[in-house]
Scaffold this active site. Sequence first.
Site: not given
Length: 443
Positions: A281, A324, A330, A339, A354, A360
């Site tokens: 990713h 993460h 963020e 989403y 976050h 998160h």
Amino acid sequence: MYMSGFGNEFASEDPRCPGALPEGQNNPQVCPYGLYAEQLSGSAFTCPRPTNWRSWLYRILPSVRHTPFHPIDQGYLTHKWDEVEPDPNQLRWKPFAILKVSQKKLDFVSGLHTLCGAGEPKSRNGIAVHIFACNTSMINRSVRQVPQQGNLIITTEFGKLLVEPNEICVIQQGMRFSVEVSGETRGYVLEVYGVHFELPDLGPIGANGLANPRDFLVPVAWYENRQVPEGYTVINKYQGRLFAAQQDCSPFNVVAWHGNYTPYKYNLSNFMVINAVAFDHADPSIFTVLTAKSTRPGVAVADFVIFPPRWGVADGTFRPPYYHRNCMSEFMGLIKGHYEAKEGGFQPGGASLHSIMTPHGPDAECFEKATAAKLQPERVAEGTMAFMFESSFNLAVTKWGLETSHCLDKYYYKCWEPLKSHFNPSRKTNSAFLPLHLGPGWN
């Protein structure tokens, strides 16, 4: 009508007054049509050419003609970042309410609510995130300084912009503008105190990709020679506070202009998406539309990032966003759709924050679904547009955001509670999929 390009040297004059732009100079002794010449500087005079921003406006009356400014009530607009205790938790807000006209008339300014931010407007270093929820157009009011629901008609000194959901609009510091709405309207505002937005560097991507310069649209000159005997209110945001002055004419009296310091809009559907086509990713920085750089190379005061519809084709890969902890803050919003990492609780018109180093990632349902999925090419985020304001600042949430708005989802943390351990020391599941082409001598 618009002109296209990012950071270009533009020139425009209202067709009702051909030849309104002076030829060969900026500030003639007498301007065509008896206009006044006024420069709007968005950078210091001595900035290097690539970062030197200014425009010349040729207007019926100069902007200096107004009564003295005086403080006005600013509602929930604030830059006081210490009014409540810091909250390091994952935060999510349900869609912010829009009052009906029958309840209370709110225009763009009175409908602004500061959600979070950091830094100091006096030193011009920092950002603020606001939510606007309004139901009434600004009548004989302008303000100097991303719809989610409802269209905006934004009148600026440079001309008019129609901004629809899935479009963004950038109004630069010092520009006067007024917002018309056709009903209940809601959106997000990112205010950057000091620096300007730029297109991100493309590096090895090459000369093309992400947000292409030609897709940014700048308004053409339009003016109104309108007298307002009852008084036109000009609202000025100065050092974090709101002030108002009166004048007897419309401020949108610019007949012609030229320069590179302009408002602009951009349709997010024009973003040229780049994604992983083999495995893993990619980091979300590949989805950066605009960046406001800090003095540290590669570190942004604010990045504007989107998560648009795209193809997911990575083999042997957990395709949703990874878990993460980040050295950046963020803030996310959702314009439309669902989403992919949290299809249930994250709703259009809502938001999440976050903070720096706050863990998160996908909720339990998303994790279980993605780890069991049969991997094949698929459309991701179809009919969806989520975005992120990523900042190197440690954002503080306002009292309105934590309490008064009544939109904070106090049970957000529960979306991760069902995550369970799959660890089994006696079993090694190898999802290796990559054919390793080893050179001579390897076995």
